[in-house]
Write a protein that holds these residues in place. Structure first.
Motif: not given
Ligand SMILES: CC(=O)N[C@@H](CCC[C@H](N)C(=O)O)C(=O)O
Length: 373
Positions: A144-163
């Motif tokens: 079932n190999k996907p065609d694209m993949i995404i993930a995120l990681h929390v970042a304590p040093e950046y404000p909420v509402g940013t990536i």
């Protein structure tokens, strides 16, 4: 009134488990998933992880989203009203956020299917010994190999509402490091009859710190951290053993090779100098997180133009992530999610702001909808 996914995060926060021991976490996730309408869902477990497919209406591709599920061996000191119930275990790397965000996105698409298939991967053992690499070779992933993949990681040093994100290299190559020293113990008052492994360990920790400053090209960053030292038995016995536990981080594969060869050379010197045995074990190694340039730029443009999230162009970090093994085989990207905590990742007081959860769900739902028709 807290939203469903914030309250799920609070539940998960209370049951942190180490890599490949995430039994309660897996049971909690399965319980939630089994409560969703079944018509578009297939759920398959893999060790303590889970693959969940949400069938699309007329799929031409599969978009995958990965969340890691393990906690760390840290005693929580947040003072939160919903602390870890597991002594000496904590979600100190935000995986409770990662899971609740994944469930939020998944739940949306169960009731609002898009054309393409979606695959949600709940991956064990990111902190070690690594679940992504064996998951990639599992028969489920092969079939079932996907065609694209995404993930995120929390970042304590950046404000909420940013990536924060960067095309190309985002996270370092890593290798765990375990060094065992064995010498000759004896009475604390007769050091001349022993080979003291506490002294040898102290010397070796200092010698290791010269590798980054003197052997690695300063333009190609590296880190050698010893996070734990153990040795000996009691205060008035000279120790016949010591153990150093740490990690190596490098931005290039060449530097990783160089650091390891210098550790081994210094270990040879220690053997002679302290007449001791030295055993080196590199434990788990993670491949760098290398974001697909085109997909990352497209995601940045989407977030800037179609959402109210602020995008920060960041530099690479010396953190490691076995998501790198997934990106090695599947085009995609990882990004940092601003959660604004005074204390950083792997800190006993890490306290990410929960308003980041609905913001991340909203961003991912919109982006996946845009990518998946
Ligand atoms: C995002 C993060 O903090 N990841 C961990 C991965 C650890 C890998 C392994 N156990 C090691 O220490 O090398 C990190 O510490 O960067």
């Amino acid at each position: 009134m807290v939203s469903d996914f914030i309250s799920i995060r609070r539940d998960l926060h209370q049951i942190p488990e180490l890599g490949f021991q995430e039994f309660k976490t897996q049971a909690y996730l399965l319980d939630y998933l089994n409560g969703l309408p079944k018509d578009r869902l297939t759920i398959e477990t893999w060790k303590t992880g889970i693959f969940v497919k949400v069938k699309g209406k007329k799929p031409t591709k599969t978009i995958a989203y990965r969340a890691d599920i393990d906690g760390l061996p840290i005693e929580e000191q947040t003072g939160l009203a919903f602390p870890s119930k597991h002594e000496g275990r904590m979600h100190a790397c935000g995986h409770d956020f990662h899971m609740s965000i994944a469930l939020g996105v998944l739940t949306h698409f169960v009731s609002h299917p898009i054309d393409d298939d979606l695959l949600f991967i709940f991956q064990p053992a990111e902190e070690g010994p690594g679940g992504a690499e064996p998951m990639m070779t599992s028969s489920y992933m092969v079939e079932n190999k996907p065609d694209m993949i995404i993930a995120l990681h929390v970042a304590p040093e950046y404000p909420v509402g940013t990536i924060a994100v960067k095309p190309g290299l985002l996270f370092a190559n890593t290798s765990e490091l375990f060094i065992d020293l064995k010498g000759k113990g004896g009475h604390a008052a007769y050091p001349h009859q022993t080979n003291d492994m506490v002294i040898a360990a102290c010397q070796f920790v200092n010698q290791l710190q010269s590798i980054v400053s003197r052997n690695v090209n300063p333009l190609d960053s590296a880190v050698v951290t010893i996070g734990k030292i153990t040795g000996g038995t009691v205060q008035n016995v000279i120790a016949d053993n010591a153990r150093l536990e740490g990690t190596i981080r490098t931005l290039s594969a060449e530097s990783m090779k160089k650091v390891k060869s210098r550790i081994e050379a210094l270990a040879e010197g220690l053997k002679v100098g302290y007449e001791c045995e030295v055993t080196i074990d590199y434990g788990a190694m993670y491949y760098q997180v290398d974001n697909d340039e085109t997909l990352t730029e497209e995601f940045v443009a989407f977030a800037e133009e179609q959402t109210n999230i602020k995008v920060i162009r960041c530099r690479e970090a010396m953190t490691g992530e076995d998501f790198g093994y997934m990106l090695k085989e599947i085009p995609g990207f990882m990004f940092w999610l601003g959660v604004d905590s005074e204390y950083g990742l792997h800190h006993a007081k890490l306290n990410p702001h929960e308003e980041a959860i609905p913001k991340a769900i909203d961003l991912l739902v919109k982006y996946i909808q845009y990518k998946g028709n």
